[in-house]
Design an enzyme around this catalytic site. Structure first.
Site, short mmCIF file in Angstrom:
data_model
loop_
_atom_site.label_atom_id
_atom_site.label_comp_id
_atom_site.label_asym_id
_atom_site.label_seq_id
_atom_site.Cartn_x
_atom_site.Cartn_y
_atom_site.Cartn_z
N GLY A 102 -12.18 -5.40 5.86
CA GLY A 102 -13.49 -6.02 6.05
C GLY A 102 -14.27 -6.01 4.74
N LYS A 146 0.83 -1.21 0.00
CA LYS A 146 0.00 0.00 0.00
C LYS A 146 0.87 1.26 0.00
CE LYS A 146 -3.78 -2.37 2.36
NZ LYS A 146 -4.22 -2.86 3.67
P1 NDP Z 1 -10.69 -14.24 0.12
O1 NDP Z 1 -9.55 -15.15 0.29
O2 NDP Z 1 -11.75 -14.17 1.17
O3 NDP Z 1 -11.44 -14.55 -1.27
C1 NDP Z 1 -10.76 -14.90 -2.43
C2 NDP Z 1 -11.80 -15.41 -3.45
O4 NDP Z 1 -11.11 -15.67 -4.67
C3 NDP Z 1 -12.50 -16.70 -3.04
O5 NDP Z 1 -13.87 -16.63 -3.36
C4 NDP Z 1 -11.81 -17.78 -3.88
O6 NDP Z 1 -12.67 -18.84 -4.24
C5 NDP Z 1 -11.49 -16.98 -5.12
N1 NDP Z 1 -10.36 -17.53 -5.85
C6 NDP Z 1 -9.12 -17.80 -5.41
N2 NDP Z 1 -8.37 -18.29 -6.40
C7 NDP Z 1 -9.16 -18.35 -7.50
C8 NDP Z 1 -8.96 -18.78 -8.83
N3 NDP Z 1 -7.81 -19.27 -9.23
N4 NDP Z 1 -10.02 -18.69 -9.70
C9 NDP Z 1 -11.21 -18.23 -9.30
N5 NDP Z 1 -11.45 -17.78 -8.03
C10 NDP Z 1 -10.43 -17.86 -7.15
O7 NDP Z 1 -10.06 -12.80 -0.13
P2 NDP Z 1 -10.67 -11.37 0.25
O8 NDP Z 1 -12.04 -11.27 -0.28
O9 NDP Z 1 -10.42 -11.07 1.67
O10 NDP Z 1 -9.67 -10.40 -0.58
C11 NDP Z 1 -9.78 -10.32 -1.98
C12 NDP Z 1 -8.84 -9.22 -2.47
O11 NDP Z 1 -9.21 -7.99 -1.87
C13 NDP Z 1 -7.36 -9.44 -2.12
O12 NDP Z 1 -6.56 -8.89 -3.14
C14 NDP Z 1 -7.20 -8.62 -0.86
O13 NDP Z 1 -5.88 -8.20 -0.65
C15 NDP Z 1 -8.09 -7.45 -1.19
N6 NDP Z 1 -8.59 -6.70 -0.06
C16 NDP Z 1 -9.16 -7.38 0.99
C17 NDP Z 1 -9.66 -6.68 2.07
C18 NDP Z 1 -10.28 -7.34 3.24
O14 NDP Z 1 -10.55 -6.66 4.23
N7 NDP Z 1 -10.49 -8.65 3.19
C19 NDP Z 1 -9.58 -5.20 2.10
C20 NDP Z 1 -8.97 -4.60 0.93
C21 NDP Z 1 -8.50 -5.35 -0.09
P3 NDP Z 1 -13.29 -19.84 -3.14
O15 NDP Z 1 -14.31 -19.04 -2.40
O16 NDP Z 1 -13.90 -20.95 -3.95
O17 NDP Z 1 -12.14 -20.28 -2.26
N1 HSE Z 2 -5.48 -7.47 5.22
C1 HSE Z 2 -5.73 -6.10 4.95
C2 HSE Z 2 -5.72 -5.34 6.24
C3 HSE Z 2 -7.06 -5.92 4.26
O1 HSE Z 2 -5.78 -5.95 7.31
O2 HSE Z 2 -5.62 -4.11 6.20
C4 HSE Z 2 -7.30 -4.50 3.82
O3 HSE Z 2 -6.45 -4.13 2.79
#
Ligand code: NDP
Ligand code: HSE
Length: 449
Positions: A323, A213
């Protein structure tokens, strides 16, 4: 009633593919479905979910099964997909999927800071070449609008410094340790349960996520391509409850900070006034900050980013940094922008890296330090320790002795010194007979000299 603005018919849907349905993707899909009418009114044409790519299609996700697929490439390639939301995370396959979308002229919204920190150049070039948009507000600090203010609102100003708390998981852990003395491992497990942590939480606790970031923020603030490898990084895994108690006794707390700033040209190089270049210093580390500092009261999974600009002065952005729902809010904001651009024929701003400022090595960076030493309790030790600091040109602000005998400790607070001078001092202290252990070294930020 159908209407056309000459670019897009208002009855013609804008097809959306969502890649990933985890913490963030689930909330993106929910908002798309729950607020379809409002989104349509805001965009000018309906946003229609064409499909969602996941790894496991057998999980019940509360949406029609026919929307789910494991073939993300095929989903991206569909003729009725105009906009792609990437919330899978990681480098591969996300990078290839985004490139496929952009190369087909489809606009992309991504929350993937790990990818954007290192590949924005490549992705932005593909967007430019294919007249598509790349948006990534959610990649930095969750719900907080800070990417767009840097790219757009502050594009007429000169940003000198960006400092903030940009990782929700580590802030959640440090706040809990500070407020209740909670256990590190238990609190990390809770952050994971609440959907704040990365798929591999090492990225959070070792500072990789904050470093990605910081690289994005520095690139935007200084119009210079900064990648994760340019960021000096320390995480919070070595922070102990004793560090937090010591901080508390000093009227301070510990926060994982991301700091991006313009610094002068290197020693012996021409200054900016002489035609040389300023440099960019980008670093992530846990630091002591006084409790009265605005960042000290940012607790839990909240983030805050302070931007200092030449004319705007100091701006502070605050809100939920992690989140599913907060992050999805930022994703949807970008999606509406990208959809409006399709509808009205506009374009997102491209990458701006014209300044090409060099990166300053961490050794040149100035900070104040709090050095905690376990020492032998005998006459002359304080003078010998002070002598080592002086020998390396590090000026001491205060020294306190705590405890006696086996438990004797010296807590040294310095004036500003370079990281390299401090590192040399610490190495020399560790060699001294009278120093049993260098217990911790923490920077102090937000204090007056
Ligand atoms: P998760 O691990 O909860 O979700 C990832 C999703 O991607 C799952 O649904 C998974 O499928 C799917 N997936 C993984 N690999 C593949 C693939 N090869 N093909 C198709 N689908 C795939 O991640 P988050 O939602 O927490 O985070 C997603 C993104 O957002 C990341 O880049 C993270 O850094 C970013 N982010 C997250 C935040 C947070 O607070 N969580 C905040 C800001 C950014 P399945 O469900 O079947 O396992
Ligand atoms: N894992 C990240 C955090 C998600 O805790 O800030 C938001 O980018």
């Amino acid at each position: 009633m159908s209407a056309s603005n000459g670019t897009w018919d208002s009855e013609r849907p804008l097809g959306v593919a969502v890649l990933g349905m985890g913490n963030v993707g689930t909330e993106v899909v929910r908002i798309l479905r729950d607020h379809a009418d409002d989104l349509r009114a805001r965009v000018g044409a309906p946003l229609v979910l064409r499909g969602v790519a996941v790894r496991d299609v057998s999980k019940d996700r509360g949406i029609p099964a026919e929307l789910l697929t494991t073939d993300a490439e095929a989903l991206v390639a569909r003729d009725d997909v105009d906009l792609v939301v990437e919330v899978v995370g990681g480098i591969n396959p996300a990078r290839g999927l985004i490139l496929s979308a952009l190369n087909a002229g489809k606009s992309v919204v991504s929350a993937n800071k790990a990818l954007l920190a290192d590949y924005t150049g490549e992705l932005a070039a593909a967007a430019e070449a294919n007249r598509a948009d790349l948006y990534f507000e959610a990649a930095v600090a969750g719900a907080i609008p800070v990417v767009r203010p840097l790219i757009q609102s502050l594009s007429g100003d000169r940003v000198n410094k960006v400092i903030g708390i940009v990782n929700g998981t580590t802030n959640f852990i440090l706040s809990a340790m500070d407020e209740t003395g909670a256990d590190y491992g238990d609190t990390l497990a809770e952050a994971t349960r609440l959907g704040y942590a990365e798929a591999d939480p090492t990225a959070d606790v070792e500072g990789f996520d904050a470093a990605a970031k910081a690289a994005i923020l520095a690139s935007l603030a200084f119009h210079t391509r900064v990648t994760a490898a340019d960021v000096y990084r320390e995480g919070i895994s070595k922070i102990t409850s004793e560090d937090l108690e010591t901080a508390s006794a000093l009227g301070a707390t510990v926060k994982l900070l991301a700091i991006c700033e313009r610094v002068p040209a290197g020693p012996g190089e021409p200054t900016a006034a002489e035609g040389g270049k300023e440099r960019v210093s980008v670093r992530v580390y846990p630091a002591l900050i006084p409790r009265k500092h605005p960042l000290a009261s940012v607790n839990g999974a909240f983030n805050a980013v302070v931007v200092e600009a030449e004319n705007a002065g100091r701006l502070m952005f605050y809100g939920q940094g992690a989140g599913g729902a907060p992050t999805a809010s930022a994703v949807l904001g970008d999606l509406v922008m990208a959809a409006r651009n399709k509808f009205y024929g506009g374009r997102a701003p491209g990458e701006s890296v014209y300044a090409e400022l060099p990166i300053a090595p961490i050794g040149d960076t100035l900070a104040r330090y709090h050095v905690n030493l376990q020492v032998a309790d005998r006459p002359g030790v304080l003078a010998a320790v002070a002598g080592e600091f002086a020998q390396h040109g590090v000026s001491i602000s205060t020294v306190r002795q705590q405890g006696h005998g086996e438990g004797a400790r010296l807590v040294v607070v310095t004036h500003e010194a370079t990281e390299s001078a401090l590192a040399d001092t610490v190495a020399a202290l560790a060699e001294m007979d009278s120093v049993t252990h260098v217990t911790s070294v923490l920077r102090l930020e937000g204090t007056e000299e």
